[in-house]
Design a protein around this motif. Structure first.
Motif, PDB file in Angstrom:
ATOM      1  N   ARG A   1       0.845  -1.195   0.000  1.00 43.05           N
ATOM      2  CA  ARG A   1       0.000   0.000   0.000  1.00 43.05           C
ATOM      3  C   ARG A   1       0.884   1.250   0.000  1.00 43.05           C
ATOM      4  N   ASN A   2       0.574   2.135  -0.906  1.00 45.00           N
ATOM      5  CA  ASN A   2       1.238   3.426  -0.943  1.00 45.00           C
ATOM      6  C   ASN A   2       0.380   4.394  -0.125  1.00 45.00           C
TER       7      ASN A   2
ATOM      8  N   VAL B   1       1.050   6.408 -11.356  1.00 39.88           N
ATOM      9  CA  VAL B   1       1.499   5.461 -10.321  1.00 39.88           C
ATOM     10  C   VAL B   1       3.009   5.531 -10.102  1.00 39.88           C
ATOM     11  N   PRO B   2       3.849   5.602 -11.144  1.00 34.21           N
ATOM     12  CA  PRO B   2       5.291   5.705 -10.885  1.00 34.21           C
ATOM     13  C   PRO B   2       5.671   6.941 -10.063  1.00 34.21           C
ATOM     14  N   VAL B   3       4.942   8.029 -10.231  1.00 33.15           N
ATOM     15  CA  VAL B   3       5.217   9.242  -9.452  1.00 33.15           C
ATOM     16  C   VAL B   3       4.850   8.990  -7.991  1.00 33.15           C
TER      17      VAL B   3
ATOM     18  N   ARG C   1       7.589   6.925  -6.488  1.00 34.63           N
ATOM     19  CA  ARG C   1       8.789   7.712  -6.177  1.00 34.63           C
ATOM     20  C   ARG C   1       8.536   8.603  -4.959  1.00 34.63           C
ATOM     21  N   LEU C   2       7.353   9.184  -4.871  1.00 36.44           N
ATOM     22  CA  LEU C   2       7.040  10.072  -3.750  1.00 36.44           C
ATOM     23  C   LEU C   2       7.109   9.345  -2.405  1.00 36.44           C
ATOM     24  N   ILE C   3       6.644   8.114  -2.360  1.00 33.69           N
ATOM     25  CA  ILE C   3       6.672   7.389  -1.074  1.00 33.69           C
ATOM     26  C   ILE C   3       8.113   7.181  -0.621  1.00 33.69           C
ATOM     27  N   HIS C   4       8.997   6.893  -1.571  1.00 39.22           N
ATOM     28  CA  HIS C   4      10.415   6.725  -1.218  1.00 39.22           C
ATOM     29  C   HIS C   4      11.051   8.068  -0.840  1.00 39.22           C
TER      30      HIS C   4
ATOM     31  N   TYR D   1       8.392  19.123  -7.938  1.00 43.93           N
ATOM     32  CA  TYR D   1       8.492  17.802  -8.568  1.00 43.93           C
ATOM     33  C   TYR D   1       7.154  17.365  -9.180  1.00 43.93           C
ATOM     34  N   ILE D   2       6.051  17.580  -8.460  1.00 44.08           N
ATOM     35  CA  ILE D   2       4.765  17.083  -8.972  1.00 44.08           C
ATOM     36  C   ILE D   2       4.059  18.078  -9.887  1.00 44.08           C
ATOM     37  N   ALA D   3       4.487  19.331  -9.891  1.00 41.34           N
ATOM     38  CA  ALA D   3       3.821  20.367 -10.692  1.00 41.34           C
ATOM     39  C   ALA D   3       3.653  19.990 -12.165  1.00 41.34           C
ATOM     40  N   PRO D   4       4.680  19.467 -12.837  1.00 39.07           N
ATOM     41  CA  PRO D   4       4.483  19.121 -14.257  1.00 39.07           C
ATOM     42  C   PRO D   4       3.389  18.066 -14.473  1.00 39.07           C
ATOM     43  N   TYR D   5       3.235  17.163 -13.527  1.00 37.76           N
ATOM     44  CA  TYR D   5       2.218  16.126 -13.664  1.00 37.76           C
ATOM     45  C   TYR D   5       0.825  16.703 -13.430  1.00 37.76           C
ATOM     46  N   LEU D   6       0.718  17.690 -12.578  1.00 37.69           N
ATOM     47  CA  LEU D   6      -0.562  18.324 -12.312  1.00 37.69           C
ATOM     48  C   LEU D   6      -1.011  19.147 -13.516  1.00 37.69           C
ATOM     49  N   LYS D   7      -0.066  19.836 -14.152  1.00 36.87           N
ATOM     50  CA  LYS D   7      -0.397  20.636 -15.338  1.00 36.87           C
ATOM     51  C   LYS D   7      -0.900  19.743 -16.468  1.00 36.87           C
ATOM     52  N   SER D   8      -0.257  18.598 -16.669  1.00 44.17           N
ATOM     53  CA  SER D   8      -0.675  17.701 -17.731  1.00 44.17           C
ATOM     54  C   SER D   8      -2.039  17.108 -17.441  1.00 44.17           C
ATOM     55  N   ASN D   9      -2.379  16.920 -16.180  1.00 44.71           N
ATOM     56  CA  ASN D   9      -3.696  16.426 -15.811  1.00 44.71           C
ATOM     57  C   ASN D   9      -4.781  17.439 -16.144  1.00 44.71           C
ATOM     58  N   HIS D  10      -4.522  18.725 -15.873  1.00 45.44           N
ATOM     59  CA  HIS D  10      -5.520  19.746 -16.167  1.00 45.44           C
ATOM     60  C   HIS D  10      -5.683  19.927 -17.671  1.00 45.44           C
ATOM     61  N   ALA D  11      -4.630  19.731 -18.449  1.00 45.78           N
ATOM     62  CA  ALA D  11      -4.704  19.853 -19.896  1.00 45.78           C
ATOM     63  C   ALA D  11      -5.550  18.734 -20.490  1.00 45.78           C
ATOM     64  N   ASP D  12      -5.521  17.543 -19.821  1.00 49.14           N
ATOM     65  CA  ASP D  12      -6.274  16.389 -20.306  1.00 49.14           C
ATOM     66  C   ASP D  12      -7.771  16.536 -20.047  1.00 49.14           C
TER      67      ASP D  12
END
Length: 179
Positions: A98-99, A113-115, A118-121, A167-178
Motif C-alpha cells: 500500500r502506498n 502510479v510511478p510518481v 517515487r514520492l513514497i520513497h 516535482y509534482i507540478a508538471p504532472y498536475l499541469k498535464s492532468n488539467h490539460a487532459d
C-alpha cells in the motif's frame, strides 16, 4: 491558519525554554500539543494518525523527561517519530503493498502510479534524513544548540514541501490539460 496551528507548540516550547529552561518548556510543549490536538479535532472533526502519534510521543517522552529529570528523552522524541514514520511508509509499501501517500492524497492529486511510488520513497528518505540530523544534533550539540536547531530546523520541511511541489507540478499541469 493551519501553519500557525502546526507551529504553535514548538514556538511556545522555544520561548518557555529561553525563559525558564527545558523542564518547564517540556511541560509547556505537552500542554500546547494537547490544546493543538483538541483544536484540530474540533476544527476538522478528526485527527490524523500522525497527529495522534505525535501527541502520544510528546506525552510519553515529555513525561519521562519530567519524571526522570532527564532532557535526553524530549530531545530524542523527534528522532523516534521520524524513524517510525519512515518505517511505517516503507512497511506499508513493502509488507502490505500500500502506498500510504496515494491512499491519503489520491483523491486530491491525480498523479501517475510511478510518481506516487517515487514520492513514497522520497518521503521515507526525508524522514530518515530528519531522524538522522536530529540524532546528530542531540549527540553532538549542547541543549542550547539543539533548541536553536529545533527552531531554525523548520526550514527543512519548508524546503522539502516546496521541492515536492516543484516535482509534482508538471504532472498536475498535464492532468488539467487532459480534462
Amino acid at each position: 491558519m493551519r501553519f500557525v496551528i502546526d507551529f504553535f507548540p514548538i514556538l511556545l516550547f522555544f520561548v518557555a525554554y529561553k525563559m525558564a529552561g527545558i523542564y518547564l518548556a517540556t511541560a509547556v510543549l505537552m500542554v500546547a500539543t494537547l490544546v493543538q490536538t483538541l483544536f484540530i479535532r474540533r476544527l476538522e472533526g478528526r485527527l490524523s494518525t500522525l497527529q495522534q502519534t505525535t501527541l502520544v510521543l510528546i506525552w510519553v517522552f515529555g513525561g519521562l523527561t519530567l519524571l526522570l529529570q532527564d532532557e535526553r528523552f524530549i530531545q530524542w522524541k523527534p528522532t523516534v517519530l521520524y524513524a517510525a514514520m519512515a518505517m511505517a511508509l516503507w512497511g506499508a509499501l513493502w509488507v502490505w503493498k500500500r502506498n500510504v501517500l496515494h491512499n491519503l492524497l489520491g483523491a486530491q492529486l491525480k498523479l501517475p502510479v510511478p510518481v506516487w511510488n517515487r514520492l513514497i520513497h522520497i518521503w521515507a528518505l526525508y524522514f530518515v534524513f530528519m531522524a538522522t540530523i536530529n540524532a546528530y544534533a542531540v549527540v553532538m550539540w549542547s541543549m542550547d544548540e539543539w533548541m536553536n536547531f529545533k527552531l531554525w530546523g523548520y526550514v527543512f520541511p519548508i524546503i522539502f514541501i516546496v521541492g515536492q511541489g516543484l516535482y509534482i507540478a508538471p504532472y498536475l499541469k498535464s492532468n488539467h490539460a487532459d480534462q
